[in-house]
Design a protein around this motif. Structure first.
Motif, mmCIF file in Angstrom:
data_model
loop_
_atom_site.group_PDB
_atom_site.id
_atom_site.type_symbol
_atom_site.label_atom_id
_atom_site.label_comp_id
_atom_site.label_asym_id
_atom_site.label_seq_id
_atom_site.Cartn_x
_atom_site.Cartn_y
_atom_site.Cartn_z
ATOM 1 N N PRO A 1 -16.013 6.576 47.936
ATOM 2 C CA PRO A 1 -15.964 5.157 48.317
ATOM 3 C C PRO A 1 -14.797 4.428 47.642
ATOM 4 O O PRO A 1 -14.497 4.668 46.481
ATOM 5 N N ILE A 2 -14.168 3.537 48.397
ATOM 6 C CA ILE A 2 -13.138 2.672 47.813
ATOM 7 C C ILE A 2 -13.851 1.659 46.933
ATOM 8 O O ILE A 2 -14.819 1.039 47.353
ATOM 9 N N THR A 3 -13.384 1.523 45.707
ATOM 10 C CA THR A 3 -14.039 0.621 44.754
ATOM 11 C C THR A 3 -13.338 -0.724 44.638
ATOM 12 O O THR A 3 -13.960 -1.719 44.302
ATOM 13 N N THR A 4 -12.025 -0.752 44.876
ATOM 14 C CA THR A 4 -11.276 -2.007 44.837
ATOM 15 C C THR A 4 -9.903 -1.777 45.452
ATOM 16 O O THR A 4 -9.586 -0.673 45.899
ATOM 17 N N TYR A 5 -9.112 -2.806 45.470
ATOM 18 C CA TYR A 5 -7.722 -2.734 45.911
ATOM 19 C C TYR A 5 -6.848 -3.312 44.822
ATOM 20 O O TYR A 5 -7.295 -4.108 44.001
ATOM 21 N N ARG A 6 -5.569 -2.924 44.839
ATOM 22 C CA ARG A 6 -4.571 -3.536 43.960
ATOM 23 C C ARG A 6 -3.530 -4.196 44.847
ATOM 24 O O ARG A 6 -3.106 -3.620 45.843
ATOM 25 N N VAL A 7 -3.126 -5.393 44.460
ATOM 26 C CA VAL A 7 -2.162 -6.176 45.231
ATOM 27 C C VAL A 7 -0.866 -6.258 44.438
ATOM 28 O O VAL A 7 -0.886 -6.518 43.231
ATOM 29 N N TYR A 8 0.255 -6.042 45.121
ATOM 30 C CA TYR A 8 1.572 -6.050 44.480
ATOM 31 C C TYR A 8 2.457 -7.107 45.136
ATOM 32 O O TYR A 8 2.481 -7.229 46.360
ATOM 33 N N ALA A 9 3.166 -7.873 44.327
ATOM 34 C CA ALA A 9 4.180 -8.818 44.783
ATOM 35 C C ALA A 9 5.503 -8.377 44.186
ATOM 36 O O ALA A 9 5.636 -8.314 42.960
ATOM 37 N N ASP A 10 6.452 -8.022 45.040
ATOM 38 C CA ASP A 10 7.751 -7.509 44.585
ATOM 39 C C ASP A 10 7.589 -6.360 43.596
ATOM 40 O O ASP A 10 8.293 -6.263 42.595
ATOM 41 N N GLY A 11 6.611 -5.488 43.849
ATOM 42 C CA GLY A 11 6.396 -4.300 43.030
ATOM 43 C C GLY A 11 5.585 -4.503 41.775
ATOM 44 O O GLY A 11 5.311 -3.557 41.053
ATOM 45 N N VAL A 12 5.182 -5.741 41.473
ATOM 46 C CA VAL A 12 4.407 -6.047 40.273
ATOM 47 C C VAL A 12 2.932 -6.171 40.643
ATOM 48 O O VAL A 12 2.588 -6.897 41.592
ATOM 49 N N ASP A 13 2.053 -5.480 39.924
ATOM 50 C CA ASP A 13 0.615 -5.582 40.169
ATOM 51 C C ASP A 13 0.159 -6.991 39.813
ATOM 52 O O ASP A 13 0.236 -7.402 38.660
ATOM 53 N N VAL A 14 -0.290 -7.748 40.811
ATOM 54 C CA VAL A 14 -0.696 -9.137 40.600
ATOM 55 C C VAL A 14 -2.194 -9.330 40.829
ATOM 56 O O VAL A 14 -2.663 -10.450 41.002
ATOM 57 N N THR A 15 -2.940 -8.236 40.816
ATOM 58 C CA THR A 15 -4.379 -8.324 40.988
ATOM 59 C C THR A 15 -4.977 -8.980 39.757
ATOM 60 O O THR A 15 -4.745 -8.538 38.639
ATOM 61 N N ALA A 16 -5.740 -10.049 39.959
ATOM 62 C CA ALA A 16 -6.358 -10.735 38.822
ATOM 63 C C ALA A 16 -7.302 -9.768 38.114
ATOM 64 O O ALA A 16 -8.050 -9.020 38.752
ATOM 65 N N GLN A 17 -7.254 -9.765 36.798
ATOM 66 C CA GLN A 17 -8.056 -8.853 35.986
ATOM 67 C C GLN A 17 -9.538 -8.963 36.332
ATOM 68 O O GLN A 17 -10.103 -10.045 36.333
ATOM 69 N N GLY A 18 -10.154 -7.830 36.651
ATOM 70 C CA GLY A 18 -11.590 -7.794 36.896
ATOM 71 C C GLY A 18 -12.012 -8.306 38.262
ATOM 72 O O GLY A 18 -13.197 -8.411 38.526
ATOM 73 N N THR A 19 -11.054 -8.586 39.150
ATOM 74 C CA THR A 19 -11.407 -9.116 40.466
ATOM 75 C C THR A 19 -11.723 -7.984 41.424
ATOM 76 O O THR A 19 -10.957 -7.041 41.555
ATOM 77 N N LEU A 20 -12.840 -8.095 42.120
ATOM 78 C CA LEU A 20 -13.199 -7.138 43.158
ATOM 79 C C LEU A 20 -12.756 -7.722 44.489
ATOM 80 O O LEU A 20 -13.140 -8.844 44.842
ATOM 81 N N LEU A 21 -11.928 -6.993 45.215
ATOM 82 C CA LEU A 21 -11.315 -7.517 46.417
ATOM 83 C C LEU A 21 -11.974 -7.001 47.695
ATOM 84 O O LEU A 21 -11.340 -6.918 48.731
ATOM 85 N N LEU A 22 -13.211 -6.618 47.624
ATOM 86 C CA LEU A 22 -13.937 -6.175 48.793
ATOM 87 C C LEU A 22 -15.416 -6.174 48.478
ATOM 88 O O LEU A 22 -15.814 -6.321 47.333
ATOM 89 N N SER A 23 -16.205 -6.020 49.503
ATOM 90 C CA SER A 23 -17.642 -5.794 49.339
ATOM 91 C C SER A 23 -17.928 -4.384 49.820
ATOM 92 O O SER A 23 -17.253 -3.899 50.729
ATOM 93 N N PRO A 24 -18.890 -3.697 49.230
ATOM 94 C CA PRO A 24 -19.176 -2.326 49.658
ATOM 95 C C PRO A 24 -19.393 -2.253 51.166
ATOM 96 O O PRO A 24 -20.093 -3.085 51.745
ATOM 97 N N GLY A 25 -18.745 -1.294 51.794
ATOM 98 C CA GLY A 25 -18.900 -1.086 53.226
ATOM 99 C C GLY A 25 -17.936 -1.880 54.085
ATOM 100 O O GLY A 25 -17.869 -1.689 55.284
ATOM 101 N N ASP A 26 -17.152 -2.794 53.495
ATOM 102 C CA ASP A 26 -16.190 -3.564 54.287
ATOM 103 C C ASP A 26 -15.108 -2.642 54.827
ATOM 104 O O ASP A 26 -14.705 -1.687 54.169
ATOM 105 N N ASP A 27 -14.605 -2.962 56.031
ATOM 106 C CA ASP A 27 -13.497 -2.191 56.581
ATOM 107 C C ASP A 27 -12.183 -2.971 56.458
ATOM 108 O O ASP A 27 -11.211 -2.690 57.117
#
Length: 117
Positions: free
Chosen positions: A44-70
């Protein structure tokens, strides 16, 4: 010696990293939306990481999905915080997203240029 001890042991495959998310788009200045990868690597995918100009900008501890989301999403200034972000300060970035499961982080999506307005 017990012959059962000589049998090879079989292990369940550990799985692989997920594929790259697709369909990344900006959401009218509010955030980003994307479609989950076609392959989750068998885990299962547990989260996503978001990058802006190659820099990881995912807020610390943020879950970017709900289980089962497509799909996944992030709110600018909330779940994803671009470099130099302050209220009212915007910019033009090349965004990418990657999916993460227990095996690790998969490849990044194709980039999309999107201005945070």
């Amino acid at each position: 010696m017990d012959p059962r001890l000589l049998r090879p042991r079989t292990r369940k495959p550990a799985g692989a990293v997920p594929g790259a998310p697709t369909g990344l788009v900006g959401d009218n200045g509010a955030g980003l939306l994307w479609i989950a990868p076609a392959s989750n690597g068998g885990l299962p995918i547990t989260t996503y990481r978001v990058y802006a100009d190659g820099v990881d900008v995912t807020a610390q501890g943020t879950l970017l999905l709900s289980p089962g989301d497509d799909f996944g999403w992030c709110t600018l200034g909330g779940a994803c915080v671009p470099p130099g972000w302050t209220a009212g300060v915007f910019g033009l970035f090349t965004w990418q997203v990657s999916a993460v499961n227990a095996a690790g982080e998969g490849p990044k999506s194709d980039g999309v240029v999107y201005e945070t307005v």
